[in-house]
Write a protein that holds these residues in place. Sequence first.
Motif, short mmCIF file in Angstrom:
data_model
loop_
_atom_site.label_atom_id
_atom_site.label_comp_id
_atom_site.label_asym_id
_atom_site.label_seq_id
_atom_site.Cartn_x
_atom_site.Cartn_y
_atom_site.Cartn_z
N LYS A 116 -13.11 24.56 -21.79
CA LYS A 116 -12.01 23.60 -21.75
C LYS A 116 -11.05 23.92 -20.61
N GLY A 117 -10.58 22.87 -19.95
CA GLY A 117 -9.67 23.02 -18.82
C GLY A 117 -9.13 21.67 -18.42
N ASN A 118 -8.55 21.58 -17.24
CA ASN A 118 -7.93 20.34 -16.78
C ASN A 118 -8.83 19.49 -15.91
N LYS A 119 -9.94 20.04 -15.46
CA LYS A 119 -10.78 19.33 -14.49
C LYS A 119 -11.31 18.01 -15.03
N VAL A 120 -11.68 17.98 -16.30
CA VAL A 120 -12.32 16.79 -16.86
C VAL A 120 -11.40 15.58 -16.80
N GLU A 121 -10.10 15.77 -16.96
CA GLU A 121 -9.17 14.65 -16.94
C GLU A 121 -9.10 13.99 -15.57
N ARG A 122 -9.41 14.73 -14.52
CA ARG A 122 -9.41 14.17 -13.17
C ARG A 122 -10.71 13.45 -12.84
N LEU A 123 -11.73 13.69 -13.66
CA LEU A 123 -13.06 13.17 -13.33
C LEU A 123 -13.53 12.04 -14.24
N ILE A 124 -12.79 11.75 -15.30
CA ILE A 124 -13.33 10.83 -16.31
C ILE A 124 -13.68 9.46 -15.75
N SER A 125 -12.94 8.96 -14.81
CA SER A 125 -13.22 7.62 -14.28
C SER A 125 -14.54 7.58 -13.51
N LYS A 126 -15.05 8.76 -13.13
CA LYS A 126 -16.30 8.81 -12.37
C LYS A 126 -17.53 8.83 -13.26
N PHE A 127 -17.37 9.25 -14.54
CA PHE A 127 -18.55 9.35 -15.38
C PHE A 127 -18.47 8.57 -16.69
N MET A 128 -17.36 7.87 -16.93
CA MET A 128 -17.22 7.10 -18.17
C MET A 128 -16.95 5.65 -17.86
N ASN A 129 -17.61 4.75 -18.63
CA ASN A 129 -17.36 3.32 -18.46
C ASN A 129 -16.11 2.92 -19.26
N GLU A 130 -15.75 1.64 -19.17
CA GLU A 130 -14.49 1.19 -19.78
C GLU A 130 -14.49 1.35 -21.30
N ILE A 131 -15.62 1.09 -21.94
CA ILE A 131 -15.70 1.22 -23.40
C ILE A 131 -15.50 2.68 -23.80
N GLU A 132 -16.11 3.58 -23.06
CA GLU A 132 -15.98 5.00 -23.36
C GLU A 132 -14.58 5.51 -23.07
N LEU A 133 -13.96 5.01 -22.01
CA LEU A 133 -12.60 5.41 -21.70
C LEU A 133 -11.66 5.05 -22.84
N ALA A 134 -11.88 3.89 -23.44
CA ALA A 134 -11.07 3.49 -24.58
C ALA A 134 -11.38 4.35 -25.80
#
Length: 223
Positions: A116-134
């Motif tokens: 766990k860390g902060n990196k994933v929050e900066r990358l989510i738009s690159k690997f998750m679609n809109e439904i998953e983001l919600a």
Amino acid sequence: MPLLRVKQLNSTSYLGLWRVEETVEQLRASLLELRPSHEIPVFKAETRNKEWLAARILAYTLLAELTHEPVLLEKHETGQPYCTAEHLQVSLTHSGPWVAALISATYRVGIDIEQKGNKVERLISKFMNEIELAAVENRPEKMHLYWSAKETLYKVYSHKKLLFKENIRLQYFDLQPEGQFKGRVQTDNFKEDYDVLYESTPDYVLTYTLAPLAETQDVRHKT
């Protein structure tokens, strides 16, 4: 091997988890004890050497639960490991000090661990679609699990040119310390659903999947 955990998932499948605190020299000696003739590459970064060595030590420890044959781990052109004994399936993962492995004699396997860390929050738009983001509800813990699950499904699919955002889709789930949810790999000529099992701790998230060999092979043949 501090905090080594070996878990039997079924009669032919084992999962291992290890928090690595040994030196490169200690790990190299341990690997050569398990496989005296094993070729050991040397990487520039000490952390990369540790990850490579520890993952293989853990995998061989698990393989000893299934076979007495001196099988070796090799690497596909995709970079994914495989066993020289074709009926044995293997998947490896590492993040920070954590290393995990999954092996099976009857399932295709995929596993991923993410510290766990902060990196994933900066990358989510690159690997998750809109439904998953919600669906992640802006919760970092869920973001890590979705990221890890997509890595796991990429591994079990085991082919190149798979886009995380478009070709790997995950269903909504209620977050628990451990559980499972559905995932799908879908391309123009392939579609398969998977059960993704997970656990979440204060330090890491872990996801893995077991895909029946015969079913997967049949689906690929039809496409």
